[in-house]
Design an enzyme around this catalytic site. Structure first.
Site, PDB file in Angstrom:
ATOM      1  N   ARG A 138       0.885  -1.170   0.000  1.00 12.73           N
ATOM      2  CA  ARG A 138       0.000   0.000   0.000  1.00 12.73           C
ATOM      3  C   ARG A 138       0.916   1.211   0.000  1.00 12.73           C
ATOM      4  O   ARG A 138       1.708   1.400   0.926  1.00 12.73           O
ATOM      5  CB  ARG A 138      -0.900  -0.014   1.235  1.00 12.73           C
ATOM      6  CG  ARG A 138      -1.786   1.229   1.406  1.00 12.73           C
ATOM      7  CD  ARG A 138      -2.754   1.389   0.251  1.00 12.73           C
ATOM      8  NE  ARG A 138      -3.761   2.410   0.522  1.00 12.73           N
ATOM      9  CZ  ARG A 138      -3.565   3.717   0.381  1.00 12.73           C
ATOM     10  NH1 ARG A 138      -2.373   4.162  -0.013  1.00 12.73           N
ATOM     11  NH2 ARG A 138      -4.537   4.573   0.627  1.00 12.73           N
ATOM     12  N   GLU A 153     -11.217   5.897  -5.466  1.00 15.14           N
ATOM     13  CA  GLU A 153     -11.633   4.507  -5.602  1.00 15.14           C
ATOM     14  C   GLU A 153     -12.180   4.230  -7.002  1.00 15.14           C
ATOM     15  O   GLU A 153     -12.784   5.102  -7.633  1.00 15.14           O
ATOM     16  CB  GLU A 153     -12.722   4.175  -4.574  1.00 15.14           C
ATOM     17  CG  GLU A 153     -12.308   4.365  -3.128  1.00 15.14           C
ATOM     18  CD  GLU A 153     -11.229   3.394  -2.695  1.00 15.14           C
ATOM     19  OE1 GLU A 153     -11.101   2.319  -3.323  1.00 15.14           O
ATOM     20  OE2 GLU A 153     -10.514   3.698  -1.733  1.00 15.14           O
ATOM     21  N   ARG A 159      -0.748  -4.925   5.069  1.00 14.98           N
ATOM     22  CA  ARG A 159      -0.041  -4.627   3.827  1.00 14.98           C
ATOM     23  C   ARG A 159       1.228  -3.827   4.109  1.00 14.98           C
ATOM     24  O   ARG A 159       1.270  -3.023   5.043  1.00 14.98           O
ATOM     25  CB  ARG A 159      -0.952  -3.845   2.877  1.00 14.98           C
ATOM     26  CG  ARG A 159      -2.180  -4.615   2.448  1.00 14.98           C
ATOM     27  CD  ARG A 159      -3.132  -3.767   1.623  1.00 14.98           C
ATOM     28  NE  ARG A 159      -3.716  -2.679   2.394  1.00 14.98           N
ATOM     29  CZ  ARG A 159      -4.701  -1.903   1.956  1.00 14.98           C
ATOM     30  NH1 ARG A 159      -5.199  -2.092   0.746  1.00 14.98           N
ATOM     31  NH2 ARG A 159      -5.185  -0.936   2.715  1.00 14.98           N
TER      32      ARG A 159
END
Length: 329
Positions: free
Chosen positions: A81, A89, A148
């Site tokens: 990430r 998004e 992540r």
């Protein structure tokens, strides 16, 4: 010193020297051939933190503009990430209030989604298949809440995270990292110039329409639209099926009886609606997993993930088999 001992010492020093890899030098403003467009790299894109450590990885897949799958030199796979940035998004709805100046309207949300698609395309063109440096930040944890990896990707000496912000593909994510001041300055400049996603702000021009953009949610006749797709659930998709979903919205002025309507993916998996009526302006979300159907949420009952993280097409047909909405990602 004994000659044999001297030879051993010199050989050891040579090996140690070979284990130290410096980040490639960069010249701000030089054209970067990595994006395929000959664009000029934003000044300051060579920004990298002092300390934190780094490792070489290969980007195997771009999930979206700020999330990538990578493979380490030993074959280990992981998810990165990008630290300090947030692109709009593309698989779920945007919250315009997170982007300063963007109106909290359907138009504002849709404008952001289009720029999210562009950020994803930019990331794919620049990163996918490339061997890059994953640079960690001394002021940030190495992993985030969802496990992540958090870091910068350095491509040809350029900080890709910074480029996303400077070129209007992303906002600065509200978190602590050593390069925060430089990122904030880059966002302020992009916002003031109405660059990229900041053209979605009040008074901005918005994005130029592209073939991949579907401002109507893929609606064929204006009745129903696919307004959100979340193909990549948090964690393992197969263990979090209800976080994989598509959301449909009645865009018409009359209620829609969805009984017998279907939702299909590219592989032919098909969900058939039962007794569901969607009032004008109302939405229903179809989750891939199991649960108790309500007026706003229905469940497919699948035992494994449906929607392909790498791209798929949502097709909605009415009870007569006619396509009423189709949206690809």
């Amino acid at each position: 010193m004994d000659r044999r001992l001297l030879a051993v010492v010199l050989a050891t020093l040579a090996v140690l020297a070979g284990c130290t890899t410096a980040l490639p030098e960069a010249t701000p403003g030089e054209p970067d051939g990595g994006d395929g467009g000959g664009a000029t790299v934003a000044p300051g894109a060579d920004l990298t933190p002092t300390g934190g450590g780094s490792v070489t990885v290969t980007v195997t897949r771009v999930v979206d503009g700020d999330t990538m799958k990578v493979t380490f030199e030993n074959g280990t796979e992981d998810t990165v990430r990008l630290l300090g940035v947030d692109t709009p998004e593309v698989h779920s709805e945007n919250s315009p209030d997170e982007f300063e100046g963007v109106p909290e309207t359907d138009e504002g949300s849709e404008c952001l989604r289009r720029y999210g698609e562009r950020a994803s395309s930019f990331a794919k063109e620049t990163l996918e298949g490339e061997t890059v440096t994953l640079q960690f930040d001394p002021d940030s944890d190495r992993r985030g809440y969802y496990g992540r990896l958090l870091g910068y990707l350095v491509v040809d000496g350029q900080n890709f995270n910074y480029r996303l912000v400077a070129e209007g593909h992303a906002r600065v994510y509200d978190s602590s990292f050593s390069l925060r001041d430089g990122f904030d300055d880059a966002e302020a400049s992009a916002r003031a110039a109405g660059t990229g996603l900041w053209s979605c702000a009040e008074g901005g021009t918005g994005p130029t329409a592209t073939a991949s953009a579907t401002p109507d949610g893929g609606s064929v006749d204006g009745r129903l639209a696919v307004v959100a797709i979340n193909a990549d659930a948090e964690g393992n998709d197969n263990e979090n099926l209800n976080d994989e979903y598509v959301t449909l919205e009645n865009r018409g002025t009359e209620s829609l009886d969805l009984s017998g309507w279907t939702v299909t993916d590219e592989a032919g998996k098909t969900y058939t609606f039962g007794d569901v009526t969607l009032g004008a302006g109302e939405r229903v979300t179809l989750h891939s997993g199991s649960g108790e159907d309500t007026a706003t949420d229905v469940y497919w009952g699948q035992s494994s993930a449906v929607w392909n993280n790498g791209g798929d097409t949502v097709t909605v047909r009415d009870a007569d088999g006619e396509v009423v909405a189709e949206r690809s990602y």
